[in-house]
Design a protein around this motif. Sequence first.
Motif, mmCIF file in Angstrom:
data_model
loop_
_atom_site.group_PDB
_atom_site.id
_atom_site.type_symbol
_atom_site.label_atom_id
_atom_site.label_comp_id
_atom_site.label_asym_id
_atom_site.label_seq_id
_atom_site.Cartn_x
_atom_site.Cartn_y
_atom_site.Cartn_z
ATOM 1 N N LYS A 183 0.865 8.080 -15.788
ATOM 2 C CA LYS A 183 -0.392 8.841 -15.809
ATOM 3 C C LYS A 183 -1.471 8.167 -14.953
ATOM 4 C CE LYS A 183 -1.503 10.943 -19.653
ATOM 5 N NZ LYS A 183 -1.857 11.220 -21.065
ATOM 6 N N THR A 184 -1.058 7.766 -13.742
ATOM 7 C CA THR A 184 -1.950 7.072 -12.820
ATOM 8 C C THR A 184 -1.858 7.727 -11.448
ATOM 9 O OG1 THR A 184 -1.633 4.988 -14.008
ATOM 10 C CG2 THR A 184 -2.513 4.837 -11.774
ATOM 11 N N ALA A 185 -3.001 7.907 -10.790
ATOM 12 C CA ALA A 185 -3.044 8.502 -9.457
ATOM 13 C C ALA A 185 -2.841 7.418 -8.398
ATOM 14 C CB ALA A 185 -4.371 9.214 -9.237
ATOM 15 N N TYR A 186 -1.961 7.688 -7.438
ATOM 16 C CA TYR A 186 -1.691 6.783 -6.326
ATOM 17 C C TYR A 186 -1.825 7.549 -5.020
ATOM 18 C CZ TYR A 186 0.392 3.544 -9.719
ATOM 19 O OH TYR A 186 0.603 2.688 -10.778
ATOM 20 N N THR A 187 -2.363 6.912 -4.012
ATOM 21 C CA THR A 187 -2.451 7.495 -2.677
ATOM 22 C C THR A 187 -1.622 6.646 -1.722
ATOM 23 O OG1 THR A 187 -4.670 8.341 -3.133
ATOM 24 C CG2 THR A 187 -3.995 8.213 -0.823
ATOM 25 N N PHE A 188 -0.757 7.302 -0.966
ATOM 26 C CA PHE A 188 0.181 6.619 -0.083
ATOM 27 C C PHE A 188 0.003 7.076 1.359
ATOM 28 C CE2 PHE A 188 2.316 7.329 -4.210
ATOM 29 C CZ PHE A 188 2.536 6.017 -4.602
ATOM 30 N N ALA A 189 0.366 6.206 2.291
ATOM 31 C CA ALA A 189 0.467 6.550 3.706
ATOM 32 C C ALA A 189 1.583 5.710 4.312
ATOM 33 C CB ALA A 189 -0.853 6.310 4.430
ATOM 34 N N VAL A 190 2.120 6.153 5.446
ATOM 35 C CA VAL A 190 3.304 5.534 6.041
ATOM 36 C C VAL A 190 3.032 5.152 7.487
ATOM 37 C CG1 VAL A 190 5.762 5.834 6.543
ATOM 38 C CG2 VAL A 190 4.759 6.947 4.547
ATOM 39 N N GLN A 191 3.580 4.014 7.907
ATOM 40 C CA GLN A 191 3.533 3.586 9.301
ATOM 41 C C GLN A 191 4.939 3.268 9.770
ATOM 42 O OE1 GLN A 191 1.312 -0.053 10.213
ATOM 43 N NE2 GLN A 191 0.571 0.884 12.103
ATOM 44 N N ALA A 192 5.261 3.661 11.000
ATOM 45 C CA ALA A 192 6.573 3.405 11.579
ATOM 46 C C ALA A 192 6.505 2.194 12.510
ATOM 47 C CB ALA A 192 7.047 4.625 12.358
ATOM 48 N N TYR A 193 7.616 1.477 12.626
ATOM 49 C CA TYR A 193 7.648 0.325 13.532
ATOM 50 C C TYR A 193 9.074 0.062 14.004
ATOM 51 C CZ TYR A 193 9.332 -2.554 9.571
ATOM 52 O OH TYR A 193 10.057 -3.078 8.529
ATOM 53 N N ASP A 194 9.204 -0.760 15.070
ATOM 54 C CA ASP A 194 10.531 -1.128 15.555
ATOM 55 C C ASP A 194 10.701 -2.643 15.513
ATOM 56 O OD1 ASP A 194 9.266 -2.211 17.792
ATOM 57 O OD2 ASP A 194 9.903 -0.625 19.157
ATOM 58 N N ARG A 195 11.898 -3.120 15.900
ATOM 59 C CA ARG A 195 12.209 -4.537 15.790
ATOM 60 C C ARG A 195 11.356 -5.394 16.717
ATOM 61 N NH1 ARG A 195 14.209 -6.729 11.612
ATOM 62 N NH2 ARG A 195 14.553 -8.530 12.957
ATOM 63 N N ALA A 196 10.867 -4.792 17.807
ATOM 64 C CA ALA A 196 10.081 -5.557 18.778
ATOM 65 C C ALA A 196 8.628 -5.707 18.346
ATOM 66 C CB ALA A 196 10.149 -4.888 20.146
ATOM 67 N N GLY A 197 8.251 -5.091 17.246
ATOM 68 C CA GLY A 197 6.885 -5.212 16.760
ATOM 69 C C GLY A 197 5.988 -4.053 17.127
ATOM 70 N N HIS A 198 6.507 -3.092 17.890
ATOM 71 C CA HIS A 198 5.723 -1.905 18.196
ATOM 72 C C HIS A 198 5.587 -1.053 16.939
ATOM 73 C CE1 HIS A 198 6.086 -3.033 22.349
ATOM 74 N NE2 HIS A 198 7.413 -2.938 22.311
ATOM 75 N N ALA A 199 4.444 -0.410 16.804
ATOM 76 C CA ALA A 199 4.185 0.404 15.619
ATOM 77 C C ALA A 199 3.371 1.623 15.985
ATOM 78 C CB ALA A 199 3.449 -0.428 14.569
ATOM 79 N N SER A 200 3.407 2.611 15.121
ATOM 80 C CA SER A 200 2.547 3.776 15.327
ATOM 81 C C SER A 200 1.088 3.324 15.283
ATOM 82 C CB SER A 200 2.816 4.836 14.259
ATOM 83 O OG SER A 200 2.674 4.310 12.955
ATOM 84 N N ALA A 201 0.264 3.986 16.084
ATOM 85 C CA ALA A 201 -1.125 3.540 16.232
ATOM 86 C C ALA A 201 -1.873 3.555 14.910
ATOM 87 C CB ALA A 201 -1.841 4.416 17.259
ATOM 88 N N THR A 202 -1.561 4.504 14.069
ATOM 89 C CA THR A 202 -2.238 4.633 12.784
ATOM 90 C C THR A 202 -1.231 4.956 11.697
ATOM 91 O OG1 THR A 202 -2.613 7.004 13.136
ATOM 92 C CG2 THR A 202 -4.350 5.486 13.883
ATOM 93 N N LEU A 203 -1.696 4.893 10.472
ATOM 94 C CA LEU A 203 -0.897 5.360 9.350
ATOM 95 C C LEU A 203 -0.910 6.875 9.324
ATOM 96 C CD1 LEU A 203 -1.505 2.358 8.550
ATOM 97 C CD2 LEU A 203 -1.498 3.131 6.174
ATOM 98 N N SER A 204 0.071 7.439 8.639
ATOM 99 C CA SER A 204 0.134 8.891 8.479
ATOM 100 C C SER A 204 -1.050 9.397 7.671
ATOM 101 C CB SER A 204 1.420 9.272 7.761
ATOM 102 O OG SER A 204 1.360 8.846 6.402
ATOM 103 N N ALA A 205 -1.233 10.698 7.693
ATOM 104 C CA ALA A 205 -2.179 11.303 6.767
ATOM 105 C C ALA A 205 -1.726 10.986 5.347
ATOM 106 C CB ALA A 205 -2.236 12.811 6.978
ATOM 107 N N PRO A 206 -2.659 10.689 4.452
ATOM 108 C CA PRO A 206 -2.268 10.256 3.102
ATOM 109 C C PRO A 206 -1.807 11.402 2.222
ATOM 110 C CG PRO A 206 -4.645 10.382 3.266
ATOM 111 C CD PRO A 206 -4.126 10.661 4.643
#
Length: 545
Positions: A71-94
């Motif tokens: 009975k607790t509200a949680y807000t999540f977002a996701v970020q993608a990355y690769d083995r070389a350390g590159h990542a999506s510029a931002t997190l996803s919409a929550p």
Amino acid sequence: PPTGPTGDGKITTPTGLAATKVTGNAVVLSWNKSTDSSQNGDVAAYKVYSNGQIVATSMGTTVAVSSLLPKTAYTFAVQAYDRAGHASATLSAPVTATTAAAPAAKQFASAYFDQWGIYENAYYPKQIGTSGAAAKLDVVTYAFENIHPGTHTCFEAIKASDAANESDPNAGDGAGDAYADYQADVAAGDSVDGTADVYEQPLKGNFNQLRALKAKYPNLRLTVSLGGWTYSKFFSDAAATDASRKAYVSSCIDMFMKGNVPANVQGDPSGGTASAAGLFDGIDIDWEYPGSAGGHTGNHYAAADKANFTLLLKEFRTELDAYGSSVGKHFLLTAALPSGQDKIAYLETDRIGAYLDYADVMTYDMHGSWDATGPTNHQDPLHDSPADPTGPIAPGTAKYNVDTAVAAYTTGLPAYGIPGGFPAAKLVLGVPFYWRGWTGVPAGGDYGLYQPATGPTAAKALSQEAGLAAWKELNATAATTHWDPVTESAWIYDGTNFWTGDNPQAVQARAAYAKSKGLAGMFAFSLENDDASGTLLNAMTGSLG
């Protein structure tokens, strides 16, 4: 909204994040696959953030965020990355989800999954699902992780133990199986979701498959077991001082709860920061045994273990709760405890329950072919029997049986200096899914029961150890299976070989006993020993209701 690191944008930001299933302690998230323009291959993994913290990591586009509060509200977002350390510029919409109410209290069922089961048994996490076990169990405990012989901390390595050699005092020193844990490339046909592991992904092997299993069965929780028979040698050292306890506990939480498993163990690229984040829902302590010489040859033990075991549990509880509060989770702390009163006497039974969510009492291995010439006896007699030819356990007059073990924890055994005081509602009764056997056994008056033997039975194909067999390896026909109504125990006798263990009738009797004593439930060791139909597990969960 959730915050996290910024990336270089060479990977597209995940889209379509949604909560696809919500339970009382978990939220299943899914999203659309990101693409990678960095020329470093495909997207390696995704990190899930909540309240500025990594709460899960996934190799694919779905994951269960578990150990959440009801009975607790949680807000999540996701970020993608690769083995070389590159990542999506931002997190996803929550996305925000509110967990359901805590489920109603019921009898508890859990089972161990053996790290090494993927080898001779070819038993993968997939089979926990296909056998029906994942839908029926509350917890699966992953066994086992070792203690470093020098630093007395959690670690990963690829080194075989000398587990089959009971006379080797250094059998488990430095041993570990990072390959089975998170390096093995699991083929599509052996995987939970039909997707083969990719060599470069941060997590492979059992860990990745267990993560996929939780996404399908979000009510299932996973704990990691530290120690076990072969890996308990250095528990006494790790628990010896406040500083050593803090070092050990913090290393285990960092590695298995925060998921910082080491990368490049023997050159494999898997592992790295948070690569196993959110996989485990708790830690199980399997110290065999504090203060006792009854463990594996060469184990360290001391009189101070009795108090230090309690202090070790307290430190685990303190650090698990501190980390849990930072990520909005409650993590389990459990322990596998001995059943022999001569070993229970070295525990503070009236104190340890305060720190544990529950305790698994190892109510098996009371008799076996380590007594090579017998007499044959039940592995886990539920009650005492006047026909039992073994002598009482000093300094009292009781013999080994399940009922005596339960009494020791709950009401106490004064003759052994055991105060009791462990809450019955936190006590989980163990049943073996393996059997122990002798050969050269005459029939006597009762189909080989309580008779001499010439040695352990020959090793079976799956167990590869003399005197040991999986339930599924035995030819348990009506003609060879026998029942002792006094101890409520089964055995198998074929005219030469005597096998002791639990069949469905014995499992049902132990479930009825657990209910009658107000115990939390039952656990099994271990899943790979059951047959493909889940005969023993079904007897356990069906009897518990």
